[in-house]
Write a protein that holds these residues in place. Sequence first.
Motif, PDB file in Angstrom:
ATOM      1  N   ILE A   1       0.218  -3.950  -7.118  1.00 41.38           N
ATOM      2  CA  ILE A   1       1.168  -4.790  -6.386  1.00 41.38           C
ATOM      3  C   ILE A   1       2.373  -3.962  -5.942  1.00 41.38           C
ATOM      4  CG2 ILE A   1       2.514  -5.533  -8.407  1.00 41.38           C
ATOM      5  CD1 ILE A   1       2.569  -8.344  -7.135  1.00 41.38           C
ATOM      6  N   SER A   2       2.623  -2.855  -6.614  1.00 40.57           N
ATOM      7  CA  SER A   2       3.724  -1.976  -6.220  1.00 40.57           C
ATOM      8  C   SER A   2       3.519  -1.415  -4.822  1.00 40.57           C
ATOM      9  CB  SER A   2       3.863  -0.824  -7.221  1.00 40.57           C
ATOM     10  OG  SER A   2       2.665  -0.062  -7.282  1.00 40.57           O
ATOM     11  N   GLU A   3       2.250  -1.339  -4.386  1.00 39.76           N
ATOM     12  CA  GLU A   3       1.990  -0.849  -3.037  1.00 39.76           C
ATOM     13  C   GLU A   3       2.548  -1.799  -1.987  1.00 39.76           C
ATOM     14  OE1 GLU A   3       0.336   2.230  -1.785  1.00 39.76           O
ATOM     15  OE2 GLU A   3       1.337   2.497  -3.705  1.00 39.76           O
ATOM     16  N   LYS A   4       2.564  -3.090  -2.299  1.00 43.58           N
ATOM     17  CA  LYS A   4       3.161  -4.044  -1.366  1.00 43.58           C
ATOM     18  C   LYS A   4       4.648  -3.753  -1.202  1.00 43.58           C
ATOM     19  CE  LYS A   4       2.252  -8.356  -1.412  1.00 43.58           C
ATOM     20  NZ  LYS A   4       2.116  -9.779  -1.856  1.00 43.58           N
ATOM     21  N   THR A   5       5.285  -3.432  -2.317  1.00 40.06           N
ATOM     22  CA  THR A   5       6.715  -3.123  -2.274  1.00 40.06           C
ATOM     23  C   THR A   5       6.961  -1.863  -1.461  1.00 40.06           C
ATOM     24  OG1 THR A   5       6.853  -4.039  -4.511  1.00 40.06           O
ATOM     25  CG2 THR A   5       8.769  -2.852  -3.688  1.00 40.06           C
ATOM     26  N   ILE A   6       6.168  -0.819  -1.716  1.00 42.94           N
ATOM     27  CA  ILE A   6       6.332   0.433  -0.977  1.00 42.94           C
ATOM     28  C   ILE A   6       6.149   0.197   0.519  1.00 42.94           C
ATOM     29  CG2 ILE A   6       5.337   2.722  -0.584  1.00 42.94           C
ATOM     30  CD1 ILE A   6       4.591   2.780  -3.552  1.00 42.94           C
ATOM     31  N   LYS A   7       5.109  -0.551   0.861  1.00 39.51           N
ATOM     32  CA  LYS A   7       4.835  -0.810   2.280  1.00 39.51           C
ATOM     33  C   LYS A   7       5.977  -1.574   2.926  1.00 39.51           C
ATOM     34  CE  LYS A   7       1.405  -2.861   5.399  1.00 39.51           C
ATOM     35  NZ  LYS A   7       0.102  -3.589   5.491  1.00 39.51           N
ATOM     36  N   ALA A   8       6.496  -2.579   2.223  1.00 43.45           N
ATOM     37  CA  ALA A   8       7.587  -3.376   2.781  1.00 43.45           C
ATOM     38  C   ALA A   8       8.848  -2.540   2.969  1.00 43.45           C
ATOM     39  CB  ALA A   8       7.875  -4.566   1.868  1.00 43.45           C
ATOM     40  N   ILE A   9       9.165  -1.691   1.981  1.00 43.79           N
ATOM     41  CA  ILE A   9      10.362  -0.846   2.093  1.00 43.79           C
ATOM     42  C   ILE A   9      10.181   0.167   3.217  1.00 43.79           C
ATOM     43  CG2 ILE A   9      11.795   0.858   0.911  1.00 43.79           C
ATOM     44  CD1 ILE A   9      11.145  -0.543  -1.715  1.00 43.79           C
ATOM     45  N   ALA A  10       8.969   0.734   3.336  1.00 42.31           N
ATOM     46  CA  ALA A  10       8.721   1.715   4.391  1.00 42.31           C
ATOM     47  C   ALA A  10       8.870   1.092   5.774  1.00 42.31           C
ATOM     48  CB  ALA A  10       7.331   2.317   4.220  1.00 42.31           C
ATOM     49  N   GLU A  11       8.498  -0.162   5.911  1.00 40.76           N
ATOM     50  CA  GLU A  11       8.656  -0.834   7.196  1.00 40.76           C
ATOM     51  C   GLU A  11      10.125  -1.072   7.525  1.00 40.76           C
ATOM     52  OE1 GLU A  11       6.310  -4.336   6.815  1.00 40.76           O
ATOM     53  OE2 GLU A  11       4.403  -3.304   7.251  1.00 40.76           O
ATOM     54  N   LYS A  12      10.924  -1.392   6.505  1.00 40.87           N
ATOM     55  CA  LYS A  12      12.355  -1.627   6.723  1.00 40.87           C
ATOM     56  C   LYS A  12      13.127  -0.319   6.833  1.00 40.87           C
ATOM     57  CE  LYS A  12      12.297  -6.012   4.173  1.00 40.87           C
ATOM     58  NZ  LYS A  12      12.715  -6.902   5.281  1.00 40.87           N
ATOM     59  N   HIS A  13      12.589   0.738   6.222  1.00 34.66           N
ATOM     60  CA  HIS A  13      13.270   2.035   6.224  1.00 34.66           C
ATOM     61  C   HIS A  13      12.280   3.123   6.655  1.00 34.66           C
ATOM     62  CE1 HIS A  13      16.904   0.557   4.134  1.00 34.66           C
ATOM     63  NE2 HIS A  13      16.057  -0.240   3.490  1.00 34.66           N
ATOM     64  N   PRO A  14      11.932   3.150   7.940  1.00 31.48           N
ATOM     65  CA  PRO A  14      10.959   4.156   8.398  1.00 31.48           C
ATOM     66  C   PRO A  14      11.471   5.589   8.242  1.00 31.48           C
ATOM     67  CG  PRO A  14      11.985   3.018  10.253  1.00 31.48           C
ATOM     68  CD  PRO A  14      12.385   2.275   9.022  1.00 31.48           C
ATOM     69  N   GLU A  15      12.784   5.739   8.013  1.00 34.41           N
ATOM     70  CA  GLU A  15      13.336   7.080   7.799  1.00 34.41           C
ATOM     71  C   GLU A  15      12.979   7.639   6.428  1.00 34.41           C
ATOM     72  OE1 GLU A  15      16.625   4.222   6.395  1.00 34.41           O
ATOM     73  OE2 GLU A  15      14.923   4.256   7.795  1.00 34.41           O
ATOM     74  N   ALA A  16      12.474   6.771   5.518  1.00 36.01           N
ATOM     75  CA  ALA A  16      12.069   7.227   4.180  1.00 36.01           C
ATOM     76  C   ALA A  16      10.699   7.886   4.267  1.00 36.01           C
ATOM     77  CB  ALA A  16      12.044   6.059   3.212  1.00 36.01           C
ATOM     78  N   THR A  17      10.622   9.141   3.854  1.00 38.11           N
ATOM     79  CA  THR A  17       9.361   9.871   3.995  1.00 38.11           C
ATOM     80  C   THR A  17       8.749  10.279   2.659  1.00 38.11           C
ATOM     81  OG1 THR A  17      10.535  11.975   4.208  1.00 38.11           O
ATOM     82  CG2 THR A  17      10.032  10.786   6.242  1.00 38.11           C
ATOM     83  N   PHE A  18       9.406   9.919   1.543  1.00 37.62           N
ATOM     84  CA  PHE A  18       8.790  10.235   0.256  1.00 37.62           C
ATOM     85  C   PHE A  18       9.154   9.180  -0.779  1.00 37.62           C
ATOM     86  CE2 PHE A  18      12.910  12.276  -0.135  1.00 37.62           C
ATOM     87  CZ  PHE A  18      13.254  12.188  -1.474  1.00 37.62           C
ATOM     88  N   VAL A  19       8.309   9.110  -1.809  1.00 35.51           N
ATOM     89  CA  VAL A  19       8.498   8.204  -2.934  1.00 35.51           C
ATOM     90  C   VAL A  19       8.914   9.030  -4.139  1.00 35.51           C
ATOM     91  CG1 VAL A  19       7.382   6.586  -4.525  1.00 35.51           C
ATOM     92  CG2 VAL A  19       6.818   6.536  -2.077  1.00 35.51           C
ATOM     93  N   LEU A  20       9.969   8.595  -4.818  1.00 37.92           N
ATOM     94  CA  LEU A  20      10.440   9.238  -6.045  1.00 37.92           C
ATOM     95  C   LEU A  20      10.140   8.310  -7.207  1.00 37.92           C
ATOM     96  CD1 LEU A  20      12.180  11.877  -6.629  1.00 37.92           C
ATOM     97  CD2 LEU A  20      14.069  10.310  -6.983  1.00 37.92           C
ATOM     98  N   ASP A  21       9.568   8.845  -8.281  1.00 38.73           N
ATOM     99  CA  ASP A  21       9.124   8.015  -9.396  1.00 38.73           C
ATOM    100  C   ASP A  21       9.640   8.602 -10.705  1.00 38.73           C
ATOM    101  OD1 ASP A  21       7.475   6.708 -11.440  1.00 38.73           O
ATOM    102  OD2 ASP A  21       6.189   6.070  -9.783  1.00 38.73           O
ATOM    103  N   SER A  22      10.289   7.764 -11.544  1.00 39.16           N
ATOM    104  CA  SER A  22      10.855   8.269 -12.795  1.00 39.16           C
ATOM    105  C   SER A  22       9.958   7.994 -14.009  1.00 39.16           C
ATOM    106  CB  SER A  22      12.255   7.702 -13.032  1.00 39.16           C
ATOM    107  OG  SER A  22      12.234   6.297 -13.130  1.00 39.16           O
ATOM    108  N   GLY A  23       8.647   7.884 -13.783  1.00 39.13           N
ATOM    109  CA  GLY A  23       7.723   7.924 -14.905  1.00 39.13           C
ATOM    110  C   GLY A  23       7.140   6.608 -15.354  1.00 39.13           C
ATOM    111  N   ASP A  24       6.183   6.700 -16.260  1.00 37.25           N
ATOM    112  CA  ASP A  24       5.354   5.584 -16.718  1.00 37.25           C
ATOM    113  C   ASP A  24       4.648   4.929 -15.537  1.00 37.25           C
ATOM    114  OD1 ASP A  24       5.982   6.085 -19.311  1.00 37.25           O
ATOM    115  OD2 ASP A  24       6.976   4.173 -19.716  1.00 37.25           O
TER     116      ASP A  24
END
Length: 677
Positions: A259-282
């Motif tokens: 379900i996190s992919e839905k969040t990533i997709k939604a954020i990427a659509e609102k912020h097309p300038e974002a080109t990478f995902v940063l993850d702090s673990g687990d």
Amino acid sequence: MTKTIKYFKHLFTLVFMFLAVFMLASCKPKQDPPKPNPVIPTMEVKLENDNIFLRGKTSLSVAITPSESSQEYKTEVSEQNIISINNGLIEGLSEGTVTITVTSKAYPDLSKKVNVTVMPDLEEEQFVASHIVSGPGENASTSAVIKYNAFNKNTSVEYTLASDTSFSNAKKLSGSCYYFYEKDDDLGIYFSERYIYRTYLDNLTPDTEYIYRINNGDDTYSEVFSFTTAKGTGDTTFIYLTDTHYWVKADGTSHGSEISEKTIKAIAEKHPEATFVLDSGDTIDTGGNCKIWDIMHKHRESFKTLQYAGVPGNHEYYINGTGMWDNRFFKSMVPTLLNGPDCKNLGSTYYFIYNDVLFLMVDNVKADCYNDQMAWMEDILRNANYKYSVVTYHIPTHEDNTDHDDKFNNLFQKYGVDLVLAGHYHTEDFDFVYDNVDIGSGDAGVTFFRGASSGMKGDNPVGYAITISEEGHISIKTYNTSGALVKTFEYDTIKYKPATPSDVNVELVENLEEGYANINWGSGAYGKYSKIVVTESLRGAFTQEVLILSKGYTGIKVPLDRSGYDSVFKIEMTKLDGSVETVTKEVKTNTGSLSVSPSSNSASLSIGKSTDFIFDILMDHYDVYLNGSKIGSISYQDTVYILSNLSKNTSYTVELRAVDYDGQVAYVLKQEFKTNK
């Protein structure tokens, strides 16, 4: 006649003196011209590849500097049956890791060691690449890393501009790899044997979209993936996740953390300038379970268009239940860089620079090489070329619990880290901390942000869009899985605000009951000094460097390390032009006394011990110094001491340093005097 005789006598004397001087000059041994300082040779040893396949080859190159030095060398191998070396060409003979010692023949003390790992052939080759993902290179504007798993030794990466959809102008790279296989009874699901490939792409063009694919080893290809390089300047926006916790049900299917992919997709659509995902673990619930990594890579559609950078959480270390191994699972699945500390955290601690922002990716789950990692972090924060900095780790260190870590927090404060990202607790928290106190806002301190869970273990999974503007404004926007904006945190970094330098008056304020003092220099130091170093010089018990990064860095708290002992603090203030001003401040608590009765060539010292009875128990002796040089020692119980062999009418300075049984100076009694005529 008499005058003539005198004339010849004088002439003879002059001639004799001339001959004597000439003979002395002739007999004087000639001095050789000064010899130049010898150049100490150095050696550089390089391997074309430190991992090779069985019966594969790599080359060893050795260069001894200066170039006119003998270049002859010899090699010794720790295991003769693993590799063979012939004229710098290395061939793998059997599986294993071997150490090669290279020694100069001309300089026997000059040697270097390198390791080579020979990987076995897979029992069963498959022509498929899996677990494909790209990440930012060390300079994200011009480099990238592509990580994937392969099941044969003939795979390669092909990449080209996004406009070249037919890959007509693609470049082909065969990256380095290592053999990976884990079949242990403690693991939930085994990792079948494979090669883990990392391929580094360099000389890329900033702000450019690239496409790439993996040649599976038989000239068939994976799907096409893409990434976009950083611009090099301007605002930086990225998607932040934490604690996604992909895990599987008993039947091997997903629990729904995709379900996190839905969040990533939604954020990427609102912020097309974002080109990478940063993850702090687990990201993974059990790192030792291969099936979970398979599920995660299956559902992470975002890997196809966004780069990924992550650190391990405690769950990436788990093998089954809560048993832990090391970072082997994490670094086999994540496109990390190998530019971190050379210790067990290599591959899970690293850094990259995106635009003008430094991203320090820190593995703080394991403390196997804590000191190495601390030294590495300070080196990067001090010397890398960046404007703003972000530290990402899994376990927050600023909170008042067993995870609290003063060394981490003090390091971040010293270098004015602009944002620290963590997870672990699955709830959201935003703190601005200075000297371990959440002060809410100010001109000195560090912003710590703890993200809520991005997966099914959170009550309301979320993700974040984080933007760091070129002017130092930072916004953290919380989005839910539907893409709705839930909350926004905004603040300005403490750096690059207008300075108002002024005269600095250093003050020391004692707090003897609490065992510390405050040394204050005020906000006028910002714009005038680059750093201030405070050292306790009486015992060398304390030293701290403060970088003056904002007008809020106005002073520090210093420990008074032993109750009742005096302290002397040297404050060295380095101006922006590099010149140094020095101020000394003292904390005096002892009640000892010293008086001097001088004569013409001696002086009698009358010593009064400190009235605090504890010193009678703790003190061992006095060291006696005259004009800064030690001339002797006497018992702490002595009350009289005679200085002898002094010069008449001369000024002296005498010091008695009270030394305890641990060899530490407790206080100093000091007097100036002048002997009689």
